[in-house]
Design a protein around this motif. Structure first.
Motif, PDB file in Angstrom:
ATOM      1  N   MET A   1       0.851  -1.199   0.000  1.00 46.73           N
ATOM      2  CA  MET A   1       0.000   0.000   0.000  1.00 46.73           C
ATOM      3  C   MET A   1       0.881   1.241   0.000  1.00 46.73           C
ATOM      4  N   LYS A   2       0.400   2.275  -0.696  1.00 43.75           N
ATOM      5  CA  LYS A   2       1.154   3.517  -0.796  1.00 43.75           C
ATOM      6  C   LYS A   2       0.415   4.656  -0.096  1.00 43.75           C
ATOM      7  N   ILE A   3       1.203   5.565   0.436  1.00 41.52           N
ATOM      8  CA  ILE A   3       0.643   6.730   1.115  1.00 41.52           C
ATOM      9  C   ILE A   3       0.121   7.695   0.062  1.00 41.52           C
ATOM     10  N   SER A   4      -1.138   8.080   0.210  1.00 36.72           N
ATOM     11  CA  SER A   4      -1.754   8.958  -0.786  1.00 36.72           C
ATOM     12  C   SER A   4      -2.021  10.364  -0.267  1.00 36.72           C
ATOM     13  N   SER A   5      -2.086  10.539   1.064  1.00 37.65           N
ATOM     14  CA  SER A   5      -2.406  11.857   1.610  1.00 37.65           C
ATOM     15  C   SER A   5      -1.813  12.003   3.003  1.00 37.65           C
ATOM     16  N   VAL A   6      -1.264  13.167   3.283  1.00 37.14           N
ATOM     17  CA  VAL A   6      -0.760  13.522   4.610  1.00 37.14           C
ATOM     18  C   VAL A   6      -1.246  14.929   4.917  1.00 37.14           C
ATOM     19  N   ARG A   7      -2.116  15.050   5.900  1.00 39.09           N
ATOM     20  CA  ARG A   7      -2.689  16.351   6.231  1.00 39.09           C
ATOM     21  C   ARG A   7      -2.536  16.639   7.719  1.00 39.09           C
ATOM     22  N   ALA A   8      -2.237  17.894   8.023  1.00 39.96           N
ATOM     23  CA  ALA A   8      -2.156  18.355   9.409  1.00 39.96           C
ATOM     24  C   ALA A   8      -3.164  19.481   9.596  1.00 39.96           C
ATOM     25  N   TYR A   9      -4.069  19.294  10.535  1.00 37.78           N
ATOM     26  CA  TYR A   9      -5.118  20.282  10.796  1.00 37.78           C
ATOM     27  C   TYR A   9      -4.847  20.962  12.139  1.00 37.78           C
ATOM     28  N   LEU A  10      -4.783  22.284  12.115  1.00 31.70           N
ATOM     29  CA  LEU A  10      -4.647  23.033  13.356  1.00 31.70           C
ATOM     30  C   LEU A  10      -6.035  23.308  13.930  1.00 31.70           C
ATOM     31  N   LEU A  11      -6.219  22.935  15.177  1.00 27.91           N
ATOM     32  CA  LEU A  11      -7.483  23.130  15.872  1.00 27.91           C
ATOM     33  C   LEU A  11      -7.278  24.163  16.972  1.00 27.91           C
ATOM     34  N   ASP A  34      -4.660  25.342  21.642  1.00 29.02           N
ATOM     35  CA  ASP A  34      -4.476  24.847  20.284  1.00 29.02           C
ATOM     36  C   ASP A  34      -4.060  23.386  20.297  1.00 29.02           C
ATOM     37  N   ALA A  35      -4.306  22.711  19.201  1.00 27.30           N
ATOM     38  CA  ALA A  35      -3.896  21.316  19.043  1.00 27.30           C
ATOM     39  C   ALA A  35      -3.726  21.035  17.563  1.00 27.30           C
ATOM     40  N   MET A  36      -3.043  19.939  17.270  1.00 26.02           N
ATOM     41  CA  MET A  36      -2.913  19.496  15.882  1.00 26.02           C
ATOM     42  C   MET A  36      -3.482  18.094  15.737  1.00 26.02           C
ATOM     43  N   PHE A  37      -4.197  17.894  14.648  1.00 25.17           N
ATOM     44  CA  PHE A  37      -4.779  16.599  14.293  1.00 25.17           C
ATOM     45  C   PHE A  37      -4.185  16.177  12.956  1.00 25.17           C
ATOM     46  N   ILE A  38      -3.472  15.063  12.969  1.00 18.30           N
ATOM     47  CA  ILE A  38      -2.774  14.585  11.768  1.00 18.30           C
ATOM     48  C   ILE A  38      -3.534  13.404  11.187  1.00 18.30           C
ATOM     49  N   GLU A  56       1.657  26.769  13.967  1.00 16.07           N
ATOM     50  CA  GLU A  56       1.705  27.003  12.522  1.00 16.07           C
ATOM     51  C   GLU A  56       3.023  26.507  11.942  1.00 16.07           C
ATOM     52  N   ARG A  57       4.099  26.645  12.692  1.00 11.02           N
ATOM     53  CA  ARG A  57       5.412  26.166  12.239  1.00 11.02           C
ATOM     54  C   ARG A  57       5.384  24.664  11.987  1.00 11.02           C
ATOM     55  N   ALA A  58       4.762  23.903  12.900  1.00  9.46           N
ATOM     56  CA  ALA A  58       4.690  22.453  12.723  1.00  9.46           C
ATOM     57  C   ALA A  58       3.853  22.096  11.500  1.00  9.46           C
ATOM     58  N   ARG A  59       2.765  22.810  11.296  1.00 10.34           N
ATOM     59  CA  ARG A  59       1.940  22.516  10.117  1.00 10.34           C
ATOM     60  C   ARG A  59       2.714  22.799   8.831  1.00 10.34           C
ATOM     61  N   GLN A  60       3.478  23.875   8.818  1.00 10.18           N
ATOM     62  CA  GLN A  60       4.285  24.178   7.642  1.00 10.18           C
ATOM     63  C   GLN A  60       5.297  23.076   7.374  1.00 10.18           C
ATOM     64  N   ILE A  61       5.872  22.528   8.438  1.00  6.39           N
ATOM     65  CA  ILE A  61       6.832  21.437   8.269  1.00  6.39           C
ATOM     66  C   ILE A  61       6.150  20.223   7.656  1.00  6.39           C
ATOM     67  N   THR A  98       8.821  16.763  14.402  1.00  6.10           N
ATOM     68  CA  THR A  98       7.478  16.783  13.823  1.00  6.10           C
ATOM     69  C   THR A  98       7.213  15.506  13.047  1.00  6.10           C
ATOM     70  N   TYR A  99       8.225  14.988  12.358  1.00  8.46           N
ATOM     71  CA  TYR A  99       8.041  13.722  11.655  1.00  8.46           C
ATOM     72  C   TYR A  99       7.675  12.606  12.623  1.00  8.46           C
ATOM     73  N   CYS A 100       8.284  12.608  13.794  1.00  7.54           N
ATOM     74  CA  CYS A 100       8.004  11.547  14.755  1.00  7.54           C
ATOM     75  C   CYS A 100       6.571  11.618  15.279  1.00  7.54           C
ATOM     76  N   SER A 101       5.949  12.809  15.225  1.00  9.26           N
ATOM     77  CA  SER A 101       4.527  12.900  15.517  1.00  9.26           C
ATOM     78  C   SER A 101       3.710  12.277  14.385  1.00  9.26           C
ATOM     79  N   VAL A 102       4.030  12.649  13.149  1.00  4.61           N
ATOM     80  CA  VAL A 102       3.326  12.087  11.988  1.00  4.61           C
ATOM     81  C   VAL A 102       3.494  10.578  11.939  1.00  4.61           C
ATOM     82  N   GLU A 103       4.647  10.101  12.350  1.00  5.77           N
ATOM     83  CA  GLU A 103       4.944   8.668  12.293  1.00  5.77           C
ATOM     84  C   GLU A 103       3.964   7.843  13.122  1.00  5.77           C
ATOM     85  N   ILE A 104       3.398   8.432  14.171  1.00  3.67           N
ATOM     86  CA  ILE A 104       2.404   7.703  14.963  1.00  3.67           C
ATOM     87  C   ILE A 104       1.234   7.291  14.080  1.00  3.67           C
TER      88      ILE A 104
END
Length: 363
Positions: A1-11, A34-38, A56-61, A98-104
């Motif tokens: 399976m391939k990754i098709s989408s990676v989105r970070a939402y600032l709440l 504030d929080a982020m939902f990946i 916002e910096r993390a979302r930009q990353i 930030t990648y290690c957060s997305v990695e979860i």
């Protein structure tokens, strides 16, 4: 399976009115939380979720460095992807965290692909429950803090962490009133990180040592960050006085500083926000060091329920004698005691977490 989408939402949850937290020599004003939902999706329809830094910096990353790297890559082994990323964009420390957060979220998908919960995919759980310490007590006067703690205890929690910096006498009175209110078998954690952030009103080392000694009479579980986080030698000197157990770690900038904290045995409890300070991979490495050093680990968590459950999945892969505690932020509502309202912290999950007698049952 391939990754098709990676989105970070600032709440964001703005408060109806500013919250003013008054302490010794100053005041802190909070306008919002504030929080982020990946959210990561693959081409076969699997979706993984993760918490992240609410900035916002993390979302930009995520948008400019992490998503372009991950999209169209095969997700078979999250560890292999991490190694590749760290050799490229991950050479930047902020990008790597930030990648290690997305990695979860990648682990979440990998587990779902095999029909396994994340805990089984990242080491295998050795238990199904983990002890919680309810976290609130935002610089409240002694009587108000005791009332809040009693209300939280009535929810079934068996441990309570407070933030205190009202001046030495009132800090001690707060702990005394908590112990009288909650009884001898309730665990109390004292977060003292404000003591070294007060500028000219900072607590002196003599005051800190005196308070630690006096608080020991009330059998606190630990005194958290009474000194600046980089002062490992100061922590060790204070620990050697054998006054109260010490805890620290949430402000460590990287793995090397964590390892120094652990290997010098400067504290009794090592703390880490695993979702924001290095992810599952670094958490697993640090747990091994904590175990070898004969110390204990306590998760730091100050965000949403998604952050709590993500940490819990790693924690239950280790026995309680190593990973003992998980922080559970208690936010207020019209019918519930807590530090302040933050409803999206719970709303981020479809189903509420199962908390019973002070422990979280990990799904």
């Amino acid at each position: 399976m391939k990754i098709s989408s990676v989105r970070a939402y600032l709440l964001s949850y703005p408060f109806d009115a500013p919250i003013h937290l008054r302490f010794h020599g100053g005041e802190r004003t909070i306008l919002k939380r504030d929080a982020m939902f990946i959210r990561v999706e693959t081409d076969n329809g699997l979706v993984g979720y993760a918490p992240g830094p609410g900035s916002e910096r993390a979302r930009q990353i995520v948008d400019t460095a992490i998503a372009p790297f991950l999209i169209n890559r095969t997700l078979a082994d999250p560890d292999a992807l991490r190694v590749q990323f760290m050799q490229g964009p991950g050479t930047d420390a902020d990008v790597a965290k930030t990648y290690c957060s997305v990695e979860i979220a990648l682990y979440d998908i990998a587990g779902k692909a095999q029909g396994l919960p994340v805990s089984e995919f990242i080491g295998g759980r050795v238990r199904d429950r983990i002890r919680l310490y309810a976290s609130a007590g935002m610089y409240l006067p002694p009587e108000a803090c005791a009332a809040e703690a009693a209300a939280i205890a009535n929810l079934g929690f068996t441990a309570y962490k407070l933030r205190t910096a009202l001046g030495a006498e009132r800090d001690l009175d707060t702990v005394r009133q908590l112990r009288v209110t909650l009884g001898p078998d309730f665990d109390l954690m004292v977060d003292a990180h404000t003591w070294w952030r007060l500028g000219e009103s900072n607590y002196s080392l003599d005051t800190i040592e005196q308070l630690a000694g006096e608080m020991s009479a009330y059998d606190i579980a630990w005194l958290e960050e009474p000194l600046p986080p980089e002062d490992h030698s100061g922590y060790l000197r204070l620990k050697e006085k054998d006054l109260v157990p010490l805890a620290a770690g949430e402000h460590e900038p990287g793995e090397e500083s964590f390892l120094d904290l652990i290997r010098t045995q400067a504290v009794d409890y090592v703390q880490m926000d695993v979702c924001l300070q290095g992810g599952y991979a670094m958490g697993r490495r640090l747990f091994s060091e904590v175990a070898r050093s004969g110390l204990r680990f306590a998760f730091h968590s100050s965000g949403t329920a998604l952050e709590v459950v993500a940490a819990a999945h790693l924690g239950v892969c280790w026995p309680q004698m190593v990973v003992e505690w998980l922080e559970y932020p208690c936010y207020s509502s019209p019918d519930r005691a807590g530090m302040y309202p933050f409803p999206l912290a719970a709303e981020i999950l479809n189903e509420p977490l199962e908390v019973d007698r002070g422990q979280l049952t990990v799904p």
